[in-house]
Design an enzyme around this catalytic site. Structure first.
Site, short mmCIF file in Angstrom:
data_model
loop_
_atom_site.label_atom_id
_atom_site.label_comp_id
_atom_site.label_asym_id
_atom_site.label_seq_id
_atom_site.Cartn_x
_atom_site.Cartn_y
_atom_site.Cartn_z
N TYR A 195 -13.87 -9.77 8.37
CA TYR A 195 -14.14 -8.62 7.50
C TYR A 195 -15.55 -8.08 7.65
O TYR A 195 -15.97 -7.24 6.86
CB TYR A 195 -13.97 -9.02 6.03
CG TYR A 195 -12.64 -9.58 5.64
CD1 TYR A 195 -11.48 -8.81 5.71
CD2 TYR A 195 -12.53 -10.88 5.14
CE1 TYR A 195 -10.26 -9.33 5.32
CE2 TYR A 195 -11.31 -11.41 4.74
CZ TYR A 195 -10.18 -10.62 4.84
OH TYR A 195 -8.98 -11.14 4.44
N TYR A 224 -11.25 -17.31 -0.39
CA TYR A 224 -10.84 -17.01 0.98
C TYR A 224 -11.71 -17.75 2.00
O TYR A 224 -11.98 -17.24 3.08
CB TYR A 224 -10.83 -15.49 1.22
CG TYR A 224 -10.09 -14.76 0.13
CD1 TYR A 224 -8.71 -14.88 0.00
CD2 TYR A 224 -10.77 -14.00 -0.83
CE1 TYR A 224 -8.02 -14.26 -1.03
CE2 TYR A 224 -10.10 -13.37 -1.87
CZ TYR A 224 -8.72 -13.50 -1.96
OH TYR A 224 -8.05 -12.89 -2.98
N ARG A 246 -14.48 -15.09 7.08
CA ARG A 246 -14.78 -13.79 6.49
C ARG A 246 -15.87 -12.99 7.23
O ARG A 246 -15.73 -11.78 7.38
CB ARG A 246 -15.14 -13.94 5.00
CG ARG A 246 -14.00 -14.53 4.16
CD ARG A 246 -14.27 -14.44 2.67
NE ARG A 246 -14.14 -13.10 2.17
CZ ARG A 246 -15.14 -12.27 1.96
NH1 ARG A 246 -16.36 -12.65 2.14
NH2 ARG A 246 -14.91 -11.05 1.53
N GLU A 284 -5.39 -9.76 -12.37
CA GLU A 284 -5.18 -10.86 -11.41
C GLU A 284 -6.43 -11.11 -10.57
O GLU A 284 -6.44 -10.90 -9.36
CB GLU A 284 -4.03 -10.52 -10.46
CG GLU A 284 -2.74 -10.17 -11.15
CD GLU A 284 -1.77 -9.44 -10.22
OE1 GLU A 284 -0.61 -9.28 -10.62
OE2 GLU A 284 -2.19 -9.03 -9.12
N PRO A 285 -7.52 -11.55 -11.19
CA PRO A 285 -8.73 -11.78 -10.40
C PRO A 285 -8.65 -13.05 -9.56
O PRO A 285 -8.23 -14.10 -10.05
CB PRO A 285 -9.81 -11.95 -11.50
CG PRO A 285 -9.06 -12.48 -12.68
CD PRO A 285 -7.67 -11.90 -12.61
N GLY A 286 -9.02 -12.93 -8.31
CA GLY A 286 -9.09 -14.11 -7.45
C GLY A 286 -10.56 -14.40 -7.16
O GLY A 286 -11.16 -15.34 -7.67
N GLY A 305 -9.30 -7.76 -7.63
CA GLY A 305 -10.21 -7.00 -6.78
C GLY A 305 -11.58 -6.77 -7.37
O GLY A 305 -12.34 -5.95 -6.85
N CYS A 354 -15.06 -22.22 20.74
CA CYS A 354 -15.07 -21.41 21.95
C CYS A 354 -14.54 -20.01 21.70
O CYS A 354 -13.48 -19.62 22.15
CB CYS A 354 -14.28 -22.11 23.05
SG CYS A 354 -15.07 -23.65 23.50
N GLU A 355 -15.28 -19.29 20.92
CA GLU A 355 -15.04 -17.90 20.58
C GLU A 355 -16.38 -17.41 20.08
O GLU A 355 -17.21 -18.21 19.66
CB GLU A 355 -14.06 -17.79 19.40
CG GLU A 355 -12.60 -17.89 19.75
CD GLU A 355 -12.04 -16.61 20.34
OE1 GLU A 355 -12.64 -15.54 20.14
OE2 GLU A 355 -11.00 -16.71 21.01
C1 PLP Z 1 -5.23 -10.78 -3.35
C2 PLP Z 1 -4.65 -10.29 -4.60
C3 PLP Z 1 -5.36 -10.38 -5.80
C4 PLP Z 1 -6.76 -10.91 -5.88
O1 PLP Z 1 -7.69 -10.14 -5.22
P1 PLP Z 1 -9.25 -10.50 -5.38
O2 PLP Z 1 -9.95 -9.50 -4.55
O3 PLP Z 1 -9.41 -11.88 -4.86
O4 PLP Z 1 -9.57 -10.42 -6.82
C5 PLP Z 1 -4.71 -9.96 -6.95
N1 PLP Z 1 -3.46 -9.47 -6.93
C6 PLP Z 1 -2.75 -9.37 -5.79
C7 PLP Z 1 -1.38 -8.84 -5.84
C8 PLP Z 1 -3.32 -9.76 -4.60
O5 PLP Z 1 -2.62 -9.64 -3.47
#
Ligand code: PLP
Length: 403
Positions: A304, A358, A300, A261-263, A222, A330-331
């Site tokens: 969002y 994403y 997104r 857990e960075p995404g 996050g 078509c939206e």
């Molecule tokens: C989605 C998610 C993340 C990553 O979130 P980001 O906002 O992309 O960093 C990490 N852990 C869990 C369990 C998630 O569901």
């Protein structure tokens, strides 16, 4: 290596591979990972890339090569991570709302699982006793993140086991002697304030003494990144310092590993969606620019209300005008309303930034349009890592019957 791909590099990719196309700058992914590693330094911190942000196999392989671990949110992501070469010991499966059979499958593959319901924890105990050590995902009842849609730790969220059910959790753990190795919280996305993580840690500190087999605490992902100039972002140096200080100060937490857990942080800024302008439509309300894309490729902004920076890379010094950038499906798929852009002409290439996380991952074939190709650039070298869909991809699994 450059942090951003230049207009020339992006134009070159568009020429070579066509549009719409997703482009990922691997140098940037590398840089983000090193930023985290540099900030957290210590061996006790483990980074699990949240694969759901972007699961292309070449990206996963690259992230593995960097030395990161991986966090999965479905059994298929687990299988993709294995296919990308991650050893099972480097894969984490943070489950949510899944059927117990998926947990069984993951455990049999040798993957560590965070369980997010008493329901499945009970099943695990009944089925396996204390055979498999697991983690549990807790819901700390903290409001965090950019908005409610991406906030997962609050008291109405479906995610995790609510902390107020700790007694029930402990009852199950005791009954089957389950070894809880990891406590997990993930409160949301777009968190800019290290204090949110500290708050989470404080909730966990109260709980830690109940779990004698604990080896790690998992603070989720996050981390907020900049979507526009001047956006507040998370200061990972300050975060690292705060988190490590908290843990060092806390007697029972001192020996624990700390997991993240960075995404988005890993891949958002590395990604670009290059589109081409189909037409310009003057109306009394606004001037529309239609690009050869839509929420079927990048959802997104619509889903969002996310702001994505856009630029006209083929006419960067044209006179600036306000345009409403929309797609061709078509939206109502408005990417941006009345956005100042250098004069836009048919065929200009409009680039959407922060498209790495994403982006492709949430793409669909709505309107029976093809999902874009994906290209990765590393040290100046661009390579195709996913072909654009073809009509065959749309019909592949259909069974045509005459009624
Ligand atoms: C989605 C998610 C993340 C990553 O979130 P980001 O906002 O992309 O960093 C990490 N852990 C869990 C369990 C998630 O569901």
């Amino acid at each position: 290596m450059s942090e951003q791909l230049t207009n020339e590099e992006l134009i070159q990719v568009a020429r070579e591979f066509g549009t719409p196309v997703y482009v990922y700058n691997a140098d940037k992914i590398e840089q983000q990972y090193h930023k985290l590693r540099g900030a957290f330094g210590s061996e006790r911190v483990k980074i699990f890339y949240a694969a759901k942000a972007l699961t292309n196999l070449s990206v996963l392989r690259f992230i593995k090569k960097l030395g990161a671990n991986v966090d999965c949110s479905s059994i298929n992501e687990v299988k993709l991570a294995l296919q990308a070469g991650f050893e099972p010991s480097r894969i984490l499966y943070t489950s949510n709302g899944i059927h117990f059979t998926e947990i069984e499958e993951a455990l049999q593959l040798g993957v560590f699982v965070n369980i997010d319901s008493l329901f499945n924890l009970q099943k695990l105990g009944a089925q396996y006793g204390n055979k498999y050590p697991v983690g549990v995902r807790l819901r700390p009842n903290i409001m965090a993140g950019g908005n409610l849609k991406i906030s997962t730790g609050h008291d109405k969220s479906k995610f995790g086991i609510p902390v107020e059910q700790l007694d029930q959790l402990l009852e199950i753990v005791k009954k089957y002697n389950i070894r809880i190795r990891n406590l997990h919280i993930h409160t949301g996305s777009d968190i800019k304030d290290a204090a949110v993580f500290v708050k989470g840690i404080e909730v966990l500190f109260d709980i830690i003494p109940h779990f004698p087999y604990l080896q790690s605490v998992d603070l989720g992902g996050g981390f907020k990144v900049a979507y526009k100039e001047g956006d507040p972002v998370i200061d990972v140096e300050a975060l690292a310092q705060k988190v490590l200080t908290e843990f060092d100060a806390h007697e029972t937490a001192r020996r624990l590993e700390i997991w993240f857990e960075p995404g988005k942080f890993m891949v958002s800024e590395a990604g670009y969606l290059i589109t081409s302008v189909n037409l310009i439509k003057e109306t009394s309300a606004t001037t529309f620019v239609s690009v050869n894309s839509g929420f079927n490729h990048l959802i997104r902004p619509m889903f969002y209300d996310a702001y994505h920076r856009i630029s006209n890379i083929t006419n960067p010094s044209g006179p600036v005008k306000a345009y409403s950038v929309v797609g061709n499906i078509c939206e109502t798929d408005t990417f941006a309303w009345e956005r100042p852009l250098p004069e836009v002409r048919e065929g200009d290439l409009l680039v959407f930034y922060n498209a790495g996380a994403y982006g492709y991952e949430m793409a669909s074939t709505f309107n029976s349009r093809f999902r874009p190709a994906e290209v990765i650039v590393y040290k100046g070298n661009a390579q195709l890592i996913r072909k654009r869909d073809t009509l065959d991809d749309l019909t592949r699994n259909q069974v045509v019957v005459d009624l």
